[in-house]
Write an enzyme that holds these catalytic residues in place. Structure first.
Site, PDB file in Angstrom:
ATOM      1  N   CYS A  66       0.782  -1.089  -0.086  1.00 34.75           N
ATOM      2  CA  CYS A  66       0.089  -0.092  -0.038  1.00 34.75           C
ATOM      3  C   CYS A  66       0.748   1.254  -0.045  1.00 34.75           C
ATOM      4  CB  CYS A  66      -0.978   0.150   1.308  1.00 34.75           C
ATOM      5  SG  CYS A  66      -0.375   0.181   2.857  1.00 34.75           S
ATOM      6  N   HIS A  99      14.628 -15.025  11.055  1.00 29.83           N
ATOM      7  CA  HIS A  99      14.753 -15.168  12.469  1.00 29.83           C
ATOM      8  C   HIS A  99      13.126 -15.251  12.785  1.00 29.83           C
ATOM      9  CE1 HIS A  99      18.429 -12.924  14.160  1.00 29.83           C
ATOM     10  NE2 HIS A  99      18.630 -14.144  13.287  1.00 29.83           N
TER      11      HIS A  99
END
Ligand code: RB5
Length: 144
Positions: A66, A99
């Site tokens: 967006c 991670h």
């Protein structure tokens, strides 16, 4: 063949089209959840649509765009099982995969220049989850 769902609002339309072109060149199965023009639309609808494709397993990963990347990432993260990372650098993209096992990437088309955005996308696309000590934390996220 990996399947990647993509979606955007009007602010992210042009970058979403660039992303679709890159994914096509990688022989990825692109599932385009819209929007299909720069006409104003509401980002929660498209963030949810794309996230639901990933959560249901119809897509392996998702990418949303967006203007800022903020609204559409918030929408995606409301869907259970989604870990959508809004990234503004390649380092963040790499860490979000290694991670956090981010299964969705969010980009801001008005806040990140197109070259940087494409480099972030390429880094995110090519980086694997490290597992190990990170798995427990990701599991904790998924239980929330
Ligand atoms: C649309 O004008 C804009 O608010 C949207 O693209 C996004 O930046 C929201 O977070």
């Amino acid at each position: 063949m990996e399947r990647i769902a993509i979606a955007c609002d009007h602010g992210g339309y042009e970058l979403k089209e660039m992303i679709a072109g890159f994914l096509d060149s990688q022989e990825v199965g692109v599932i385009d959840c819209g929007t299909d023009s720069t006409e104003s639309v509401d980002y929660p609808i498209y963030g949810k649509k794309c996230a639901e494709m990933v959560a249901s397993g119809e897509a392996d990963r998702g990418i949303v765009v967006c203007g800022s990347g903020i609204g559409i990432s918030i929408a995606a993260n409301k869907v259970k099982g989604i870990r959508c990372a809004l990234c503004t650098s390649e380092e963040m993209a790499e860490l979000s995969r290694k991670h956090n096992n981010a299964n969705m990437l969010a980009l801001g088309a008005r806040t990140t220049d197109p070259v940087t955005a494409m480099n972030i996308l390429i880094k995110w696309y090519n980086t694997e989850f490290e597992g190990g000590r990170h798995q427990r934390r990701v599991d904790m996220l998924d239980e929330m």
